[in-house]
Design a protein around this motif. Structure first.
Motif, PDB file in Angstrom:
ATOM      1  N   HIS A 213       0.742  -1.043   0.389  1.00 57.41           N
ATOM      2  CA  HIS A 213       0.373   0.188   0.186  1.00 57.41           C
ATOM      3  C   HIS A 213       1.224   1.152  -0.359  1.00 57.41           C
ATOM      4  O   HIS A 213       2.100   1.209   0.059  1.00 57.41           O
ATOM      5  CB  HIS A 213      -1.204  -0.228   1.127  1.00 57.41           C
ATOM      6  CG  HIS A 213      -0.620   0.086   2.753  1.00 57.41           C
ATOM      7  ND1 HIS A 213       0.544  -0.936   3.007  1.00 57.41           N
ATOM      8  CD2 HIS A 213       0.111   0.992   2.939  1.00 57.41           C
ATOM      9  CE1 HIS A 213       1.220  -0.348   4.164  1.00 57.41           C
ATOM     10  NE2 HIS A 213       1.278   1.195   4.539  1.00 57.41           N
TER      11      HIS A 213
ATOM     12  N   ASP B  36       0.784   5.079   1.846  1.00 54.92           N
ATOM     13  CA  ASP B  36       0.352   5.651   3.114  1.00 54.92           C
ATOM     14  C   ASP B  36      -0.499   6.837   3.232  1.00 54.92           C
ATOM     15  O   ASP B  36      -1.768   7.142   3.516  1.00 54.92           O
ATOM     16  CB  ASP B  36       1.431   5.899   4.309  1.00 54.92           C
ATOM     17  CG  ASP B  36       2.436   5.418   4.569  1.00 54.92           C
ATOM     18  OD1 ASP B  36       1.587   4.087   4.653  1.00 54.92           O
ATOM     19  OD2 ASP B  36       3.290   5.102   5.505  1.00 54.92           O
TER      20      ASP B  36
ATOM     21  N   HIS C  48       4.910  -0.313   0.306  1.00 58.08           N
ATOM     22  CA  HIS C  48       5.689  -0.576   1.213  1.00 58.08           C
ATOM     23  C   HIS C  48       5.035  -1.830   1.589  1.00 58.08           C
ATOM     24  O   HIS C  48       3.730  -2.118   1.247  1.00 58.08           O
ATOM     25  CB  HIS C  48       6.768   0.134   1.966  1.00 58.08           C
ATOM     26  CG  HIS C  48       5.084   0.559   2.664  1.00 58.08           C
ATOM     27  ND1 HIS C  48       4.548   2.123   2.656  1.00 58.08           N
ATOM     28  CD2 HIS C  48       5.014   0.859   4.043  1.00 58.08           C
ATOM     29  CE1 HIS C  48       3.695   1.898   2.782  1.00 58.08           C
ATOM     30  NE2 HIS C  48       3.688   2.077   3.658  1.00 58.08           N
TER      31      HIS C  48
HETATM   32 FE   FE2 Z   1       2.206   2.083   5.584  1.00 57.84          FE
END
Ligand code: FE2
Length: 294
Positions: A149, A151, A252
């Motif tokens: 994903h 952030d 990440h």
């Molecule tokens: Fe994250």
């Protein structure tokens, strides 16, 4: 705080690894406080499970309310067929979230480290504010995967400013589910947004849902972390005390923990006070609980 070389590496890669940023003693203090919070946690009334796989299904009122409180979320695999925990409570919690940096003295002390504000500003975050915190347990055997994903999906500002400070509280290894990052992939587009499910009146929402923005595929995590092939991800095996700074657009991922060793981590997300923070973001603070300056 950062050298020109480090700033250039962050711009190039979208992340920066800073070993020995905090002492092992500080990690131990935070770990002990996290375990104390879990010990005091009374889960009988409501059990919220956290998984990024099915966030839509599991985002509920407790999840929304955790934006301004301290809530313990269970691992998806913590329960047996009878609905009872299959291991002690302290080994069943996925994470504590999402405002303990403002509600708990020990977390506040750790989080409002003046060095974080300095680093954020050096990386271009104007007037950084502490938005969200997570203490992640990545429990032995049942610690779940955190799917790939960005952030900024979950903590959106216009322009995008969310910056993650991820602390290894325990050693993170290939075996216990270390972080993986895709160097340079922060230059790609934001793929989706995670919005409160009542767009007309976000305050009345009872959950949040994903909204697609861009169909560009995220990098594919390795199928076998010990023999990663054809993946642009690199593993961030780091020792306790290391801090990793993550750009809000950087894809990440971290795999499940099948090992006998936990992988505790603490993550704090900052945004810029100068950017717009839409009211449809899942995380909303009440008026009497403003974000603190880093
Ligand atoms: Fe994250």
């Amino acid at each position: 705080m950062l050298t020109a070389e480090q700033r250039a590496a962050y711009d190039r890669d979208g992340f920066l690894v800073l070993p020995d940023f905090v002492s092992v003693a500080e990690c131990t203090r935070l770990r002990e406080r996290a375990l104390q919070i879990v010990d005091e946690w009374e889960p009988s009334a409501r059990r919220s499970v956290f998984t990024t796989n099915e966030q839509t299904r599991t985002s509920n009122q407790e999840f929304l309310d955790s934006g301004f409180g301290t809530w313990c979320f269970f691992e998806e695999d913590a329960f047996g067929p009878d609905g009872e925990l299959t291991q002690p409570k302290e080994l069943s919690i996925n994470k504590i979230g999402h405002a303990q940096h403002d509600t708990d003295d020990e977390f506040r002390r750790f989080s409002y480290d003046p060095r974080l504000g300095t680093i954020a500003r050096e990386l271009g975050v104007v007037e950084p504010l502490a938005l969200q915190s997570m203490y992640i347990f990545k429990q032995p055997r049942i610690g779940g995967e955190v799917t790939c994903h960005q952030d900024a999906t979950f903590l959106y500002t216009d322009p995008i400013t969310v910056t993650g400070f991820w602390f290894a509280i325990e050693n993170a290894t290939l075996d216990n589910g270390c972080l993986w990052a895709a160097p340079g992939a922060h230059r790609g587009p934001l793929r989706q947004l995670f919005k409160r499910d009542d767009p007309d009146d976000p305050a009345r929402a009872t959950g949040a849902v994903f909204e697609a923005l861009d169909a560009t595929a995220l990098p594919t995590p390795p199928a076998d972390v010990h023999h990663p092939r054809e993946t642009s991800f690199v593993p961030l095996e780091v020792a306790a005390g290391t801090m990793v700074v993550l750009h809000g657009l950087l894809p990440h991922w971290s795999g499940p923990n099948h090992s006998a060793t936990s992988r505790h981590a603490y993550s704090l997300h900052a945004i810029s006070a100068a950017a717009d923070y839409p009211s449809w973001n899942w995380l909303q603070r009440p008026a009497d609980m403003p974000l603190g300056a880093l």
